[in-house]
Write a protein that holds these residues in place. Sequence first.
Motif, PDB file in Angstrom:
ATOM      1  N   TYR A  25       0.828  -1.202   0.000  1.00  0.00           N
ATOM      2  CA  TYR A  25       0.000   0.000   0.000  1.00  0.00           C
ATOM      3  C   TYR A  25       0.870   1.263   0.000  1.00  0.00           C
ATOM      4  N   MET A  26       1.870   1.289   0.868  1.00  0.00           N
ATOM      5  CA  MET A  26       2.713   2.475   0.982  1.00  0.00           C
ATOM      6  C   MET A  26       3.552   2.697  -0.276  1.00  0.00           C
ATOM      7  N   ARG A  27       4.055   1.642  -0.870  1.00  0.00           N
ATOM      8  CA  ARG A  27       4.831   1.800  -2.105  1.00  0.00           C
ATOM      9  C   ARG A  27       3.962   2.371  -3.216  1.00  0.00           C
ATOM     10  N   THR A  28       2.736   1.903  -3.308  1.00  0.00           N
ATOM     11  CA  THR A  28       1.807   2.436  -4.308  1.00  0.00           C
ATOM     12  C   THR A  28       1.538   3.913  -4.054  1.00  0.00           C
ATOM     13  N   LYS A  29       1.292   4.259  -2.798  1.00  0.00           N
ATOM     14  CA  LYS A  29       1.005   5.643  -2.434  1.00  0.00           C
ATOM     15  C   LYS A  29       2.189   6.549  -2.759  1.00  0.00           C
ATOM     16  N   ILE A  30       3.387   6.120  -2.398  1.00  0.00           N
ATOM     17  CA  ILE A  30       4.596   6.923  -2.649  1.00  0.00           C
ATOM     18  C   ILE A  30       4.829   7.068  -4.150  1.00  0.00           C
ATOM     19  N   ALA A  31       4.608   5.997  -4.901  1.00  0.00           N
ATOM     20  CA  ALA A  31       4.787   6.065  -6.353  1.00  0.00           C
ATOM     21  C   ALA A  31       3.823   7.077  -6.973  1.00  0.00           C
ATOM     22  N   LYS A  32       2.592   7.117  -6.496  1.00  0.00           N
ATOM     23  CA  LYS A  32       1.623   8.079  -7.022  1.00  0.00           C
ATOM     24  C   LYS A  32       2.018   9.510  -6.682  1.00  0.00           C
ATOM     25  N   ILE A  33       2.556   9.717  -5.484  1.00  0.00           N
ATOM     26  CA  ILE A  33       2.993  11.059  -5.080  1.00  0.00           C
ATOM     27  C   ILE A  33       4.157  11.520  -5.961  1.00  0.00           C
ATOM     28  N   ILE A  34       5.120  10.626  -6.183  1.00  0.00           N
ATOM     29  CA  ILE A  34       6.273  10.974  -7.021  1.00  0.00           C
ATOM     30  C   ILE A  34       5.841  11.214  -8.457  1.00  0.00           C
ATOM     31  N   LYS A  68       2.985  12.356  -9.472  1.00  0.00           N
ATOM     32  CA  LYS A  68       2.328  13.671  -9.497  1.00  0.00           C
ATOM     33  C   LYS A  68       3.368  14.787  -9.498  1.00  0.00           C
ATOM     34  N   LYS A  69       4.405  14.659  -8.658  1.00  0.00           N
ATOM     35  CA  LYS A  69       5.466  15.668  -8.632  1.00  0.00           C
ATOM     36  C   LYS A  69       6.157  15.770  -9.987  1.00  0.00           C
ATOM     37  N   CYS A  70       6.410  14.620 -10.616  1.00  0.00           N
ATOM     38  CA  CYS A  70       7.055  14.613 -11.928  1.00  0.00           C
ATOM     39  C   CYS A  70       6.177  15.286 -12.976  1.00  0.00           C
ATOM     40  N   GLN A  71       4.890  14.984 -12.954  1.00  0.00           N
ATOM     41  CA  GLN A  71       3.964  15.602 -13.909  1.00  0.00           C
ATOM     42  C   GLN A  71       3.891  17.114 -13.701  1.00  0.00           C
TER      43      GLN A  71
END
Length: 170
Positions: free
Chosen positions: A95-104, A106-109
């Motif tokens: 769960y946390m890896r998925t959440k962190i990947a989505k945050i990163i 978004k930052k990249c976009q």
Amino acid sequence: YSGVFEAVQIRKQGFPFRLLHADFFQRYKVILPRDYGWGRSNIENCKTLINELRQDPENVQIGSSRVLYRAEQHKQMELRRNLALEDVTVFIQKYMRTKIAKIIQKKCQDIRPVLAAAIKSRSIEKVEEALQQAAHVGFKIREVLELERMKHVFEEEKRLEQVFALYVYQ
């Protein structure tokens, strides 16, 4: 020394593990499914837990304030508890890896248009500002690497313009 050895001997014959009802229930309830229908009483929950774990009543006893159990039962219950905790840990990590990947992601976009505008501007100040903003993404994306190379190109252009100006206007 004989008193210590006697105490150890007595402990081996008896119940070396003694937990309060609430502590026992809190420690071992993870073994059973989360939606298991638990009661309100810790004593009843301990009895249910012991039955569900198929523990021999001679080796695991419920006292008036504590649950008493032997070393072999402790090993079995700890093993089952550790296996259950491992399953929960893997789920939380996923769960946390998925959440962190989505945050990163978004930052990249969010930073990509800023980097593209800085390259387009050909201004060293805007390039430095964009690189500063991109530092908060967490790692260097392709566009950041390109912008760093472009910064060196812009700096070299500026230096060459100054050298050229010296030779032309002399």
